[in-house]
Design an enzyme around this catalytic site. Structure first.
Site: not given
Ligand code: GLY
Length: 564
Positions: A100, A373, A391, A393, A415, A444-445, A465-466
């Site tokens: 990340r 992403t 990603t 983002n 984020d 993050s998701s 998909g966030g």
């Molecule tokens: N930027 C999307 C995530 O990390 O969930």
């Protein structure tokens, strides 16, 4: 034709409110005997698959696919971003790597606020101030160094060739590039390669990116973090008003993490741990759903949607409050997914009417993230599996493109919660746990996930998909496990999403029968079919009973499965 048939089958399946598995005419994805790569672009899946064919393993193919996506899918594939990979080796060993992005050393908690303490629109999303320290090159090299078997030259050479040869523009890509012209102009001082009316069938060549990759091939990982590339990159970001320095790049390290693991019926699920919320949130939702007979209720019926929605509502309320970078905040991981806690969370649920999000603590925080992403899944001929989500983002990240190096920079700083209680550009209202601090990773998701059944590999799955990532992965697993779908149908099936706040069930348009919408509305659910054109873009691989593999490449994108 296959796509049309698939959509037809899914719609038929929905309109029949499928109660019994026998009503269902399955459509299978690509079936192979031994190995497979499923990703957002055919070129990337092919390069990953070629590496497997040469005798490389899933980790070699991860490195190749990740970098090939950076060339072929600049919308989300990247050198200028970060990601997470979950793996399961053929001996059952599991693990995860966190590459990340991080906040730069000069980052401050209030860096996106004006003198009155208000969030400055666009500062965390567009241009150089939005950029977090990229982790992708470190991630690729860490994975290759630990588990790879082929020389890095064999992995990088086809990717460099692809960058030189170029990649053809698809219909979807033409639209994506056209949609961002204004932002490209705003974020960049000079003209960039994407400031052009690229048309379907055109070929975009990436000579600068090929040169960057050649230098990385020659000098290894440190080229990106300490070499000429690092110097060029830091100078470029600063010249454009950003704060990432050479020191930030030199200090970047990946983290090897223990994944989140839990059971659901006879499945064992292995997913990403913080700083992604994916694994914990997925565990919470599945554990809350587990006592209900979804297979009896049927796929996408009122009752099934109610149970899933109510579990999602409760999990997302916790998600915002508790989760952040585990190197900076204490997260009650075990408590959040304990049976007693989750049973108690669902005790207020009744089929008679919707729970109100305002009645569910923790309140006053909301989660929505960017949708742009990308995910890929790989199973190799040796039985190793990886699941990776990566990603920058936003679509094309911060839109800031370094022409000299040939890639977009992320806008991952968005984020973080810029100001606890105030939404970011995507509606995110974060909590203190996800506030900005130097060297911290933003929440993050992303939910790269591997599923085992009876101690054996069953599935590798994930999606962009966030905030909808978690619920899309969830529904894909349920579609296979509860509703007996093939991998392809599970990926293609219409999806819905609830994330506590706003208190709305997002549903893919033209995908759910009116009668069902009416029933849900009568029970007090607010349905939104307008603002959710796409919920996830799932790619997955399923191990079939006979040991063969089935790919699920989402109809919503240019996603493609390739294997042998
Ligand atoms: N930027 C999307 C995530 O990390 O969930």
């Amino acid at each position: 034709m296959k796509k049309i048939l698939t959509i037809f089958t899914i719609l038929l399946l929905v309109s029949c409110k499928q109660e019994k598995k026998s009503d269902y005419t399955p459509v299978r994805g690509l079936i192979t005997d031994k190995a497979m790569v499923v990703s957002a672009r055919q070129e990337a899946s092919k390069i990953g698959n070629d590496i497997l064919k040469k005798g490389g393993n899933a980790f070699d193919a991860m490195a190749a696919t990740e970098l090939a996506l950076a060339v072929s899918y600049p919308y989300a594939g990247n050198l200028g971003g970060g990601g997470f990979m979950v793996y399961r080796k053929n001996n059952g060993d599991i693990g995860a790597v966190d590459y990340r992005e991080k906040a730069p050393l000069a980052a401050t908690k209030d860096m996106y606020l004006d003198e009155e303490g208000n969030v400055i629109p666009g500062k965390s999303t567009l241009g150089a101030m939005a950029v977090g320290v990229p982790g992708t090159v470190a991630g690729v090299f860490a994975v290759h160094e630990k588990f790879g078997t082929l020389p890095i030259q064999e992995i990088l050479t086809p990717v460099i060739e692809l960058a030189k040869k170029g990649v053809f523009v698809t219909e979807k890509q033409e639209k994506r590039i056209a949609a961002k012209q204004e932002d490209f102009s705003k974020a960049n001082k000079d003209s960039i390669i994407f400031m052009k009316a690229w048309k379907q069938g055109d070929t975009i060549r990436y000579p600068a990116l090929a040169k960057t990759l050649e230098r990385i091939l020659e000098n290894g990982r440190d080229e990106f973090y300490k070499g000429e590339t690092a110097k060029t990159l830091a100078k470029f970001i600063q010249d454009n008003g950003g704060i990432v320095t050479e020191e930030d790049l030199a200090k970047y390290q990946v983290r090897w993490r223990d994944p989140v693991t839990f059971t659901y019926d006879d499945l064992r699920i292995i997913s990403m741990s913080p700083p992604s919320s994916g694994g914990i949130c997925l565990a919470q939702i599945l554990k809350m759903i587990e006592p209900y007979d979804l297979d009896k209720f049927g796929h996408n019926t009122t009752k099934t949607i109610q149970v899933i929605t109510e579990a999602e509502r409760r999990a997302y309320a916790d998600r915002s409050f508790y989760l952040g970078d585990p190197d900076f905040v204490d997260i009650p991981n075990k408590e959040l997914i304990s049976d007693d806690y989750l049973k108690n969370r669902m005790s207020s649920f009744t089929f008679d009417k919707a729970t109100l999000s305002s009645d569910v603590s923790y309140g006053n925080v909301q989660v929505v993230e960017s949708n742009e992403t990308t995910h890929y899944s790989i199973v190799d001929q040796f039985g190793n599996a990886i699941s990776t989500t990566t990603t920058i983002n936003g679509a094309f990240g911060s839109k800031l493109y370094c022409s000299e190096l040939g890639f977009f920079l992320n806008n991952e700083m968005d984020d973080f919660s810029s100001k606890p209680g105030v939404p970011n550009m995507f509606g995110l209202i974060g909590a203190e746990a996800n506030s900005i601090a130097p060297e911290k990773r933003m929440l993050s998701s992303m939910t790269p996930t591997i599923v085992e059944k009876d101690g054996k590999l069953l599935m590798s799955v994930g999606t962009p998909g966030g905030s909808t990532i978690i619920t899309s992965v969830l529904q894909t697993i349920l579609n296979v496990h509860e509703f007996g779908m093939t991998m392809q149908d599970a990926v293609n099936a219409p999806r819905f999403h609830h994330q506590w706040l706003p208190d709305v069930v997002m549903m893919e348009p033209n995908s759910f029968p009116e009668e069902l919408i009416k029933e849900l509305t009568t029970k007090g659910y607010t349905i939104n079919q307008e603002n959710s054109p796409v919920i996830g873009k799932v790619d997955g691989i399923l191990v079939l009973d006979d040991g063969k593999l089935e790919g699920g490449a989402d109809r919503r994108g240019d996603d493609t499965a390739v294997g042998f």
